[in-house]
Design a protein around this motif. Structure first.
Motif, PDB file in Angstrom:
ATOM      1  N   VAL A  72      -1.492  15.607 -11.747  1.00 13.18           N
ATOM      2  CA  VAL A  72      -1.549  15.880 -13.182  1.00 13.18           C
ATOM      3  C   VAL A  72      -0.135  15.932 -13.744  1.00 13.18           C
ATOM      4  N   SER A  73       0.750  16.654 -13.054  1.00 10.68           N
ATOM      5  CA  SER A  73       2.134  16.752 -13.501  1.00 10.68           C
ATOM      6  C   SER A  73       2.805  15.382 -13.534  1.00 10.68           C
ATOM      7  N   THR A  74       2.559  14.577 -12.516  1.00  9.61           N
ATOM      8  CA  THR A  74       3.177  13.251 -12.446  1.00  9.61           C
ATOM      9  C   THR A  74       2.759  12.379 -13.620  1.00  9.61           C
ATOM     10  N   VAL A  75       1.472  12.389 -13.931  1.00 10.98           N
ATOM     11  CA  VAL A  75       0.976  11.565 -15.041  1.00 10.98           C
ATOM     12  C   VAL A  75       1.521  12.070 -16.378  1.00 10.98           C
ATOM     13  N   LEU A  76       1.511  13.378 -16.573  1.00  8.96           N
ATOM     14  CA  LEU A  76       2.011  13.934 -17.832  1.00  8.96           C
ATOM     15  C   LEU A  76       3.498  13.663 -18.013  1.00  8.96           C
TER      16      LEU A  76
END
Length: 354
Positions: free
Chosen positions: A213-217
């Motif tokens: 999630v962090s990577t995509v955001l």
């Protein structure tokens, strides 16, 4: 980071995998073990087998069903396709076609993680297909979008490529705010509840999901689109707060609207935050608190009272106290307290453009 067990080798390392692979094909997994690994119920697996013929390719009369790697690969394909909204019947035909096309040229190996260190007698199946923790591994996400259900199942399987694909498509299709609200957050909350209820068994699921999630955001937030010529938004967590995913979601949503921001991240000391406010002169400051123990009301008051600029034209920033940590008390006077990401982004946009 590599686990200690992965770093240590054995003298028989060269011959081990082929022997283990032979045992896997001979023994296989029972239906309950397969269901646990895939994050679905045993009833679902049996229903798919009964309705669509997705069952073990080889079965001995008088014995319980045992699923080989090839069989499980078909079920994984079924999970992926149904999570993408493909009707079950059509998904089953496509998954079976994949197995037929693969033939004997390759043996698909599902991403099932490592087995328990000491599996129970009778379940010693070799690397890759050991039994998972007791009880259902499915995450209870409630009534949600198909993308969220697919995301939860992929996270339980530790299927990182599928997790990443679902997240990217959700952001591309829905936008950051709806992807966060309808896909990411329900899955993250379900993982958190499972972790709290079952202890360390589900930490790996929550960590894998959070990282992706962090990577995509962050991928959205560091986009190349030129921001508007307005004062930036300063994003920070309170001094005792380490959670940053909501701040990252805010940064990504601001980027979608071409609004500049500065991210300070988690656990920002008061002096560092106040110094950044004076040096940057932001149009708005958002302080995140996940838990009431980290909700620092005095710091919010000090940020709200900060002024800068020459005498006669001094200005300050709109201060936004966001997160459930502030829920039990009203924000300090002059401070906004949005309840949703959409409300927060609207408020921040108004603050820096109005």
């Amino acid at each position: 980071m590599v686990s200690p067990s992965a770093e240590r080798g054995t003298g028989a390392r060269g011959s081990g995998p082929s022997v283990a692979s032979d045992r896997l094909e001979d023994v296989g997994l029972p239906t309950g073990g397969v269901a646990q690994r895939l994050g679905v119920s045993p009833t679902t697996v049996r229903s798919w087998e009964r309705r669509y013929g997705i069952g073990p390719a080889h079965r001995e009369a008088g014995h319980h069903r045992r699923w080989s790697r090839q069989d499980i690969a078909v079920l994984e394909a079924m999970c992926r396709l149904t999570a993408r909204g493909v009707p079950p019947g059509e998904a089953a035909r496509a998954a079976l076609a994949e197995r037929r096309d693969a033939g004997h040229h390759a043996t698909p190996r599902p991403a099932l993680g490592r087995p328990e260190a000491n599996p129970p007698d009778g379940d010693r199946l070799g690397p890759g297909l050991g039994p998972g923790p007791g009880g259902s591994r499915a995450l209870r996400v409630g009534t949600v979008r198909p993308e969220c259900r697919g995301l939860a199942r992929a996270a339980v399987r530790l299927d990182a490529p599928e997790v990443a694909r679902i997240l990217r498509e959700a952001v591309d299709t829905l936008g950051v705010i709806d992807a966060w609200t309808e896909v990411m957050m329900p899955a993250l909350r379900a993982a958190g509840r499972k972790w709290a209820a079952d202890g360390e068994q589900y930490v790996e699921v929550e960590h894998l999901l959070s990282w992706h999630v962090s990577t995509v955001l962050r991928g959205v937030a560091v986009g190349t689109a030129a921001p508007r010529n307005v004062p930036p938004v300063l994003l920070a967590a309170t001094p005792a707060e380490l959670h940053t995913l909501p701040l990252e979601a805010t940064a990504a949503a601001l980027t979608e609207r071409a609004l500049p921001f500065r991210m300070l991240g988690g656990a920002v000391p008061p002096r560092a935050l106040l110094d950044a406010v004076h040096r940057l002169g932001p149009g708005a400051v958002m302080l995140w608190s996940q838990d009431r123990r980290s909700a620092d009301r005095e710091l919010v008051r000090r940020v709200g009272a900060s002024m800068w600029g020459p005498r006669g034209s001094r200005s300050g920033a709109v201060t936004v106290a966001a997160g459930p940590g502030w829920a039990r008390s009203k924000p300090p006077i002059g401070t906004a307290g949005p309840r949703t990401l959409a409300d927060a982004v609207d408020l921040l946009e108004q603050a820096v453009t109005g």
